[in-house]
Write a protein that holds these residues in place. Structure first.
Motif, PDB file in Angstrom:
ATOM      1  N   VAL A  45       0.858  -1.183   0.000  1.00 12.85           N
ATOM      2  CA  VAL A  45       0.000   0.000   0.000  1.00 12.85           C
ATOM      3  C   VAL A  45       0.894   1.234   0.000  1.00 12.85           C
ATOM      4  N   LEU A  46       0.438   2.251  -0.729  1.00 13.97           N
ATOM      5  CA  LEU A  46       1.181   3.508  -0.809  1.00 13.97           C
ATOM      6  C   LEU A  46       0.291   4.658  -0.393  1.00 13.97           C
ATOM      7  N   ASP A  47       0.881   5.624   0.281  1.00 16.24           N
ATOM      8  CA  ASP A  47       0.167   6.831   0.694  1.00 16.24           C
ATOM      9  C   ASP A  47      -0.123   7.640  -0.588  1.00 16.24           C
ATOM     10  N   VAL A  48      -1.388   7.865  -0.877  1.00 14.75           N
ATOM     11  CA  VAL A  48      -1.754   8.515  -2.144  1.00 14.75           C
ATOM     12  C   VAL A  48      -1.148   9.912  -2.229  1.00 14.75           C
ATOM     13  N   ALA A  49      -1.263  10.694  -1.149  1.00 11.33           N
ATOM     14  CA  ALA A  49      -0.744  12.066  -1.197  1.00 11.33           C
ATOM     15  C   ALA A  49       0.766  12.063  -1.448  1.00 11.33           C
ATOM     16  N   ALA A  50       1.469  11.094  -0.845  1.00 12.58           N
ATOM     17  CA  ALA A  50       2.928  11.038  -1.023  1.00 12.58           C
ATOM     18  C   ALA A  50       3.273  10.707  -2.481  1.00 12.58           C
ATOM     19  N   VAL A  51       2.513   9.819  -3.115  1.00  8.47           N
ATOM     20  CA  VAL A  51       2.797   9.493  -4.521  1.00  8.47           C
ATOM     21  C   VAL A  51       2.499  10.715  -5.403  1.00  8.47           C
ATOM     22  N   LEU A  52       1.402  11.420  -5.091  1.00 11.85           N
ATOM     23  CA  LEU A  52       1.074  12.605  -5.897  1.00 11.85           C
ATOM     24  C   LEU A  52       2.167  13.670  -5.761  1.00 11.85           C
ATOM     25  N   ASP A  53       2.763  13.750  -4.570  1.00 10.87           N
ATOM     26  CA  ASP A  53       3.846  14.730  -4.373  1.00 10.87           C
ATOM     27  C   ASP A  53       5.004  14.477  -5.340  1.00 10.87           C
ATOM     28  N   LEU A  54       5.197  13.211  -5.720  1.00 14.16           N
ATOM     29  CA  LEU A  54       6.291  12.888  -6.643  1.00 14.16           C
ATOM     30  C   LEU A  54       6.022  13.443  -8.039  1.00 14.16           C
ATOM     31  N   ALA A  55       4.745  13.785  -8.310  1.00 10.54           N
ATOM     32  CA  ALA A  55       4.405  14.329  -9.630  1.00 10.54           C
ATOM     33  C   ALA A  55       4.638  15.830  -9.688  1.00 10.54           C
ATOM     34  N   GLY A  56       5.102  16.409  -8.588  1.00 14.82           N
ATOM     35  CA  GLY A  56       5.419  17.835  -8.569  1.00 14.82           C
ATOM     36  C   GLY A  56       4.227  18.686  -8.945  1.00 14.82           C
ATOM     37  N   GLY A  57       4.477  19.729  -9.763  1.00 13.27           N
ATOM     38  CA  GLY A  57       3.432  20.692 -10.118  1.00 13.27           C
ATOM     39  C   GLY A  57       2.406  20.177 -11.107  1.00 13.27           C
ATOM     40  N   ASN A  58       2.511  18.889 -11.489  1.00 10.88           N
ATOM     41  CA  ASN A  58       1.568  18.394 -12.496  1.00 10.88           C
ATOM     42  C   ASN A  58       0.210  18.018 -11.930  1.00 10.88           C
ATOM     43  N   VAL A  59       0.060  18.105 -10.615  1.00  6.19           N
ATOM     44  CA  VAL A  59      -1.210  17.717 -10.008  1.00  6.19           C
ATOM     45  C   VAL A  59      -1.869  18.968  -9.422  1.00  6.19           C
ATOM     46  N   SER A  60      -3.165  19.114  -9.631  1.00  2.05           N
ATOM     47  CA  SER A  60      -3.869  20.323  -9.169  1.00  2.05           C
ATOM     48  C   SER A  60      -3.916  20.379  -7.643  1.00  2.05           C
ATOM     49  N   ALA A  61      -4.117  21.591  -7.134  1.00  2.00           N
ATOM     50  CA  ALA A  61      -4.218  21.768  -5.683  1.00  2.00           C
ATOM     51  C   ALA A  61      -5.428  20.997  -5.152  1.00  2.00           C
ATOM     52  N   ALA A  62      -6.526  20.964  -5.924  1.00  2.00           N
ATOM     53  CA  ALA A  62      -7.741  20.259  -5.478  1.00  2.00           C
ATOM     54  C   ALA A  62      -7.444  18.773  -5.293  1.00  2.00           C
ATOM     55  N   ALA A  63      -6.701  18.188  -6.214  1.00  3.09           N
ATOM     56  CA  ALA A  63      -6.395  16.757  -6.147  1.00  3.09           C
ATOM     57  C   ALA A  63      -5.487  16.463  -4.950  1.00  3.09           C
ATOM     58  N   ARG A  64      -4.472  17.297  -4.749  1.00  5.95           N
ATOM     59  CA  ARG A  64      -3.557  17.090  -3.614  1.00  5.95           C
ATOM     60  C   ARG A  64      -4.291  17.192  -2.288  1.00  5.95           C
ATOM     61  N   GLU A  65      -5.131  18.200  -2.194  1.00  3.79           N
ATOM     62  CA  GLU A  65      -5.856  18.422  -0.941  1.00  3.79           C
ATOM     63  C   GLU A  65      -6.800  17.251  -0.657  1.00  3.79           C
ATOM     64  N   ALA A  66      -7.475  16.775  -1.687  1.00  4.46           N
ATOM     65  CA  ALA A  66      -8.437  15.678  -1.504  1.00  4.46           C
ATOM     66  C   ALA A  66      -7.719  14.395  -1.086  1.00  4.46           C
ATOM     67  N   ALA A  67      -6.518  14.187  -1.613  1.00  3.43           N
ATOM     68  CA  ALA A  67      -5.786  12.953  -1.324  1.00  3.43           C
ATOM     69  C   ALA A  67      -5.156  12.979   0.060  1.00  3.43           C
ATOM     70  N   ASP A  68      -4.938  14.165   0.590  1.00  2.00           N
ATOM     71  CA  ASP A  68      -4.278  14.309   1.888  1.00  2.00           C
ATOM     72  C   ASP A  68      -5.329  14.103   2.979  1.00  2.00           C
ATOM     73  N   SER A  69      -5.737  12.848   3.146  1.00  2.00           N
ATOM     74  CA  SER A  69      -6.934  12.555   3.946  1.00  2.00           C
ATOM     75  C   SER A  69      -6.756  11.184   4.602  1.00  2.00           C
ATOM     76  N   PRO A  70      -7.436  10.948   5.729  1.00  2.00           N
ATOM     77  CA  PRO A  70      -7.337   9.620   6.356  1.00  2.00           C
ATOM     78  C   PRO A  70      -8.062   8.528   5.564  1.00  2.00           C
ATOM     79  N   SER A  71      -8.904   8.915   4.620  1.00  2.00           N
ATOM     80  CA  SER A  71      -9.716   7.918   3.907  1.00  2.00           C
ATOM     81  C   SER A  71     -10.117   8.517   2.567  1.00  2.00           C
ATOM     82  N   LEU A  72     -11.086   7.866   1.908  1.00  2.00           N
ATOM     83  CA  LEU A  72     -11.565   8.373   0.624  1.00  2.00           C
ATOM     84  C   LEU A  72     -12.465   9.596   0.766  1.00  2.00           C
ATOM     85  N   ASP A  73     -12.765  10.006   1.991  1.00  2.00           N
ATOM     86  CA  ASP A  73     -13.755  11.073   2.194  1.00  2.00           C
ATOM     87  C   ASP A  73     -13.436  12.344   1.388  1.00  2.00           C
TER      88      ASP A  73
END
Ligand SMILES: O=C(O)/C=C/C(=O)CC(=O)CC(=O)O
Ligand SMILES: [Ca+2]
Ligand SMILES: [Mg+2]
Length: 413
Positions: A45-73
Motif C-alpha cells: 500500500v502507498l500513501d496517495v498524497a505522497a505518490v502525488l507529491d512525486l508528480a510535482g506541479g503536475n497535479v492540481s491543488a484540489a487533487a492534492r488536498e483531496a488525497a491528503d486525507s485519512p480515507s476516501l472522504d
C-alpha cells in the motif's frame, strides 16, 4: 494503458488482480501513524498524497488536498474530474521508471498495516435487484403467493439500512438477538437460530448533489467505485419483523464490506448489459439506450475456507445506474459517502446462490460439507469470506478486495 517497463514500480510490485490497471483505495494505518488514504499495488500500500507529491506541479491543488486525507472522504467530496486526475497521476507515477526508487521507498507491505473503513458511510440503502434471489426468497418466505411482488419489475425495491453498522472486512461480530417466531405460540426473544449471509456488490457514491435527481446518463459522475458486501441476515428475526415495512433488526446488526474500493474506471472492460427486460419501464428507469451498467463479476463465497458458491453479478436485473436514478428521483440528492448494495447475487444453479437461505432452501435441504457434516445456517465460530474477480484491460484481471467476517457467540450469554 502503456505496458509497465521492467524498472517501473508497476512491474516491481504489481500482481495478478492488483496491477496498475486496478489501484483500489483504502484507509490504512501503519504503526502508530494516523490513518491515511492508501492505494494498493500488488501486496503493498502507498500513501496517495505522497505518490502525488512525486508528480510535482503536475497535479492540481484540489487533487492534492483531496488525497491528503485519512480515507476516501476527501476524494468523494470532489467531482469525477478530480477522481480521474488522481488515478491518472498514480498510474503515471507507477509506470515511470524515474520514480521507481522513491515509490518503493514508501511502499508498505499489506502485512504491516491495519485497514479500516475506506470511507465514512453516509446513508446506506440495500436493494433487491437480482431476480433469481427475489424469486427464491419469495418462494421460501411466502410459499402461497406469487414469488415476485407486483412492483418488482417496475422499480428497484430497496430499504434503508443502518450506516453505522457497516464494518470493514476482518471484523468479527456477536450473533444477533431478537424476536424469533416459534412453531407454536408467541414469538420468543433470544439469539438468532437462522443466521445467514448475503453476497452483494456495494456502490460508493460521491460528487454530492445537495438536492435533486441523478438521471441514468449522469450515474458515471457519481459512482466512485465498488466493494464487496456481506449483508449478514438473521432470517428468523427478519421473517417475523418484516411485515409490512421490510427488514429492520434482522439486517442492521452488521454489514461487512471490503476495505478496498475498486474505482469504477478499473472495471471499464467488465461492463456488460443487464439481463433482458420484459416489462416496459418508466422513462427515468428506461436504460434501453444507455451505456451498459452491469459488471461481469464472479463472487466466490467460502465457509471456513471451503468454496460453497460462485455467484454471477452479471445476472442482476436492475443496474447500479437505475438504483441511483431511483434513489434520487424524488429529489433526495446524495451526499459524499452514500452507499448502496445491489441486492443478493444469485444465478440459476444451486452453487450460484448468494445466501444459505437459498442454497439450503430455508433449512429443508442441508448442504453436505467436505468433512461430511450437514450445514444449514451459520454456527458460532463460522467464518465467511467473499472474493471476486472481473476481466480488466488487455487480458488483465481485477480482484476485488476480500470481504470476511466471523460469527462470535451472542453477547451476554
Ligand atoms: O423478500 C423479502 O421479504 C426479503 C428479502 C431480502 O432479505 C433481501 C434483501 O435484503 C435485499 C437483497 O439483498 O437482495
Ligand atoms: Ca441484502
Ligand atoms: Mg446488514
Amino acid at each position: 494503458m502503456s505496458t509497465p517497463s521492467p524498472t517501473s514500480a508497476a512491474a516491481a510490485l504489481g500482481t495478478v488482480g492488483n496491477g496498475v490497471e486496478h489501484l483500489p483505495y483504502g484507509s490504512f494505518t501503519a504503526g502508530d501513524a494516523a490513518p491515511r488514504l492508501g492505494v494498493r499495488l500488488g501486496d503493498h500500500v502507498l500513501d496517495v498524497a505522497a505518490v502525488l507529491d512525486l508528480a510535482g506541479g503536475n497535479v492540481s491543488a484540489a487533487a492534492r488536498e483531496a488525497a491528503d486525507s485519512p480515507s476516501l472522504d476527501g476524494l468523494l467530496a470532489c467531482s469525477k474530474a478530480v477522481w480521474d486526475e488522481v488515478r491518472g497521476a498514480l498510474q503515471a507515477a507507477f509506470l515511470d521508471p524515474a520514480r521507481t526508487d522513491a515509490i518503493l521507498a514508501t511502499a508498505v507491505p499489506l502485512s504491516d498495516v491495519t485497514l479500516g473503513l475506506p470511507f465514512t458511510v453516509a446513508d446506506y440503502v440495500d436493494f433487491y435487484g437480482n431476480e433469481f434471489h427475489a424469486r427464491n426468497v419469495g418462494k421460501i418466505f411466502r410459499p402461497h403467493m406469487e414469488p415476485l411482488t407486483a412492483n418488482w419489475k417496475h422499480l428497484p425495491i430497496g430499504y434503508h439500512g443502518r450506516a453505522g453498522t457497516i464494518v470493514p472486512s476482518g471484523t468479527d461480530f456477536p450473533r444477533p438477538q431478537g424476536m424469533r417466531p416459534e412453531p407454536e405460540g408467541p414469538p420468543s426473544f433470544g439469539p438468532s437460530r437462522r443466521l445467514d449471509i448475503e453476497a452483494e456488490v456495494g456502490f460508493v457514491l460521491g460528487s454530492p448533489v445537495p438536492q435533486g435527481r441523478v438521471p441514468l446518463h449522469e450515474a458515471e459522475q457519481h459512482v466512485f467505485g465498488l466493494t464487496l458486501a456481506n449483508d449478514w441476515s438473521a432470517r428468523d428475526i427478519q421473517s417475523f419483523e418484516y411485515v409490512p415495512l421490510g427488514p429492520n433488526l434482522g439486517k442492521s446488526f452488521c454489514t461487512t464490506i471490503s476495505p478496498w474500493v475498486t474505482p469504477l474506471a478499473a472495471l471499464a472492460g467488465s461492463r456488460v448489459a443487464p439481463p433482458p427486460r420484459d416489462t416496459p419501464l418508466a422513462s427515468y428507469l428506461d436504460d434501453s439506450d444507455a451505456d451498459p451498467w452491469c459488471f461481469d463479476l464472479q463472487i466466490e463465497i467460502s465457509l471456513n475456507g471451503e468454496v460453497i458458491s460462485v455467484a454471477p453479478f452479471a445476472e442482476t436485473y436492475w443496474t447500479a445506474a437505475q438504483m441511483l436514478a431511483h434513489m434520487t428521483v424524488n429529489g433526495a440528492g446524495l451526499r459524499a459517502g452514500d452507499f448502496f448494495a445491489g441486492g443478493t447475487v444469485s444465478g440459476p444453479e444451486r452453487n450460484q446462490r448468494g445466501s444459505f437461505l437459498e442454497i439450503c432452501w430455508g433449512g429443508s435441504e442441508p448442504l453436505t460439507l467436505k468433512d461430511g457434516s450437514e450445514f444449514t445456517f451459520l454456527r458460532d465460530g463460522d467464518e465467511v469470506s467473499m472474493r471476486a474477480t472481473a476481466p480488466g484491460p488487455d487480458g488483465s484481471v481485477i480482484a476485488l478486495g476480500e470481504c470476511t467476517g466471523r460469527v462470535l457467540p451472542p453477547a451476554n450469554s
